[in-house]
Write a protein that holds these residues in place. Structure first.
Motif, PDB file in Angstrom:
ATOM      1  N   TRP A  75      22.448  72.961   0.567  1.00 37.82           N
ATOM      2  CA  TRP A  75      22.230  73.314  -0.830  1.00 37.82           C
ATOM      3  C   TRP A  75      20.976  72.616  -1.320  1.00 37.82           C
ATOM      4  O   TRP A  75      20.907  71.390  -1.342  1.00 37.82           O
ATOM      5  CB  TRP A  75      23.438  72.886  -1.672  1.00 37.82           C
ATOM      6  N   LEU A  76      19.987  73.401  -1.694  1.00 37.95           N
ATOM      7  CA  LEU A  76      18.704  72.866  -2.152  1.00 37.95           C
ATOM      8  C   LEU A  76      18.857  72.442  -3.615  1.00 37.95           C
ATOM      9  O   LEU A  76      18.436  73.116  -4.535  1.00 37.95           O
ATOM     10  CB  LEU A  76      17.618  73.919  -1.955  1.00 37.95           C
ATOM     11  N   ASP A  77      19.500  71.301  -3.799  1.00 39.31           N
ATOM     12  CA  ASP A  77      19.958  70.846  -5.107  1.00 39.31           C
ATOM     13  C   ASP A  77      18.838  70.494  -6.087  1.00 39.31           C
ATOM     14  O   ASP A  77      19.091  70.353  -7.272  1.00 39.31           O
ATOM     15  CB  ASP A  77      20.908  69.659  -4.953  1.00 39.31           C
ATOM     16  N   ARG A  78      17.623  70.381  -5.614  1.00 42.61           N
ATOM     17  CA  ARG A  78      16.515  70.052  -6.517  1.00 42.61           C
ATOM     18  C   ARG A  78      15.607  71.252  -6.777  1.00 42.61           C
ATOM     19  O   ARG A  78      14.483  71.107  -7.243  1.00 42.61           O
ATOM     20  CB  ARG A  78      15.715  68.885  -5.946  1.00 42.61           C
ATOM     21  N   SER A  79      16.100  72.453  -6.482  1.00 45.49           N
ATOM     22  CA  SER A  79      15.314  73.675  -6.667  1.00 45.49           C
ATOM     23  C   SER A  79      15.689  74.377  -7.955  1.00 45.49           C
ATOM     24  O   SER A  79      16.834  74.337  -8.383  1.00 45.49           O
ATOM     25  CB  SER A  79      15.571  74.640  -5.501  1.00 45.49           C
ATOM     26  N   ARG A  80      14.695  75.046  -8.541  1.00 47.58           N
ATOM     27  CA  ARG A  80      15.003  75.862  -9.713  1.00 47.58           C
ATOM     28  C   ARG A  80      15.652  77.147  -9.236  1.00 47.58           C
ATOM     29  O   ARG A  80      15.437  77.586  -8.115  1.00 47.58           O
ATOM     30  CB  ARG A  80      13.762  76.085 -10.573  1.00 47.58           C
ATOM     31  N   ARG A  81      16.444  77.763 -10.114  1.00 50.71           N
ATOM     32  CA  ARG A  81      17.236  78.918  -9.722  1.00 50.71           C
ATOM     33  C   ARG A  81      16.875  80.183 -10.493  1.00 50.71           C
ATOM     34  O   ARG A  81      17.493  81.220 -10.295  1.00 50.71           O
ATOM     35  CB  ARG A  81      18.714  78.601  -9.930  1.00 50.71           C
ATOM     36  N   ASP A  82      15.896  80.110 -11.366  1.00 50.12           N
ATOM     37  CA  ASP A  82      15.591  81.240 -12.245  1.00 50.12           C
ATOM     38  C   ASP A  82      14.296  81.971 -11.898  1.00 50.12           C
ATOM     39  O   ASP A  82      13.917  82.910 -12.562  1.00 50.12           O
ATOM     40  CB  ASP A  82      15.531  80.765 -13.700  1.00 50.12           C
ATOM     41  N   LEU A  83      13.617  81.585 -10.842  1.00 50.76           N
ATOM     42  CA  LEU A  83      12.324  82.164 -10.476  1.00 50.76           C
ATOM     43  C   LEU A  83      12.530  83.461  -9.691  1.00 50.76           C
ATOM     44  O   LEU A  83      13.178  83.465  -8.648  1.00 50.76           O
ATOM     45  CB  LEU A  83      11.546  81.150  -9.641  1.00 50.76           C
ATOM     46  N   VAL A  84      11.995  84.580 -10.197  1.00 52.35           N
ATOM     47  CA  VAL A  84      12.161  85.869  -9.512  1.00 52.35           C
ATOM     48  C   VAL A  84      10.849  86.403  -8.939  1.00 52.35           C
ATOM     49  O   VAL A  84      10.858  87.232  -8.040  1.00 52.35           O
ATOM     50  CB  VAL A  84      12.793  86.934 -10.435  1.00 52.35           C
ATOM     51  N   ARG A  85       9.718  85.930  -9.454  1.00 50.32           N
ATOM     52  CA  ARG A  85       8.391  86.313  -8.937  1.00 50.32           C
ATOM     53  C   ARG A  85       7.609  85.028  -8.743  1.00 50.32           C
ATOM     54  O   ARG A  85       7.511  84.222  -9.655  1.00 50.32           O
ATOM     55  CB  ARG A  85       7.681  87.222  -9.933  1.00 50.32           C
ATOM     56  N   GLN A  86       7.063  84.858  -7.523  1.00 53.08           N
ATOM     57  CA  GLN A  86       6.415  83.590  -7.193  1.00 53.08           C
ATOM     58  C   GLN A  86       5.003  83.787  -6.678  1.00 53.08           C
ATOM     59  O   GLN A  86       4.677  84.817  -6.100  1.00 53.08           O
ATOM     60  CB  GLN A  86       7.241  82.840  -6.138  1.00 53.08           C
ATOM     61  N   ASN A  87       4.194  82.773  -6.880  1.00 53.02           N
ATOM     62  CA  ASN A  87       2.830  82.700  -6.369  1.00 53.02           C
ATOM     63  C   ASN A  87       2.783  81.478  -5.447  1.00 53.02           C
ATOM     64  O   ASN A  87       2.401  80.388  -5.849  1.00 53.02           O
ATOM     65  CB  ASN A  87       1.840  82.561  -7.528  1.00 53.02           C
ATOM     66  N   PRO A  88       3.234  81.643  -4.183  1.00 52.36           N
ATOM     67  CA  PRO A  88       3.446  80.496  -3.302  1.00 52.36           C
ATOM     68  C   PRO A  88       2.242  79.579  -3.109  1.00 52.36           C
ATOM     69  O   PRO A  88       2.399  78.380  -2.983  1.00 52.36           O
ATOM     70  CB  PRO A  88       3.865  81.110  -1.979  1.00 52.36           C
TER      71      PRO A  88
END
Length: 160
Positions: A75-88
């Motif tokens: 579980w990537l517990d320090r990740s945001r969960r609301d990002l649907v479009r990303q610019n890696p």
């Protein structure tokens, strides 16, 4: 949770309800404490890491030493969960939907790594190939698909 947004990235409102609950079965120890230092897509020749399995799940490790490779889910517990479009790359030029990436920023931040099992020390697995931060919660351990042989007999196709 990293709350920075790059220009052009898109977030969504998260639903309030919960569909499922997870039981963390252990904790992962790696050399990395900052996301910037963590390798992308772990390497089987990477540093040794430790996976501590909590009681009462230690008995579930029986027979694990028969496998050279394991699939580790965490579980990537320090990740945001609301990002649907990303610019890696953060370059403002190339955008991708979250499901087209292996980014840790996802609605259900489950990470997975194929690792090489180095050893078993009681409730601790020594592995190489992880790509997560120190202290990451463990969700599951599975034998590598290619090495696994089903333990139960197959059902007859037509028993009638």
């Amino acid at each position: 949770m990293d709350t920075r947004l790059r220009p052009g990235e898109v977030v969504t409102a998260l639903p309030e309800g919960q569909d499922a609950a997870l039981q963390f079965i252990g904790r992962i120890q790696t050399p990395w404490t900052r996301r910037e230092d963590c390798p992308r897509q772990g390497r089987l020749e990477g540093p040794e890491c430790r996976i501590e399995v909590f009681a009462p799940w230690v008995a579930a490790l029986e027979g694990i030493e028969a496998y050279q490779h394991l699939e580790i889910l965490y579980w990537l517990d320090r990740s945001r969960r609301d990002l649907v479009r990303q610019n890696p790359k953060g370059d403002g030029a190339r955008y991708f939907g979250t499901f087209a990436l292996r980014s840790p920023q996802r609605p259900n931040p489950i990470g997975t790594s194929q690792v090489r099992l180095v050893g078993v020390e009681g409730a601790v697995l020594i592995v190489r190939g992880l790509d997560c931060l120190d202290g990451t919660p463990l969700v599951d351990i599975k034998p590598d698909r290619c090495e696994f042989t089903p333990k139960a007999p197959e059902k007859a196709a037509d028993a009638g």
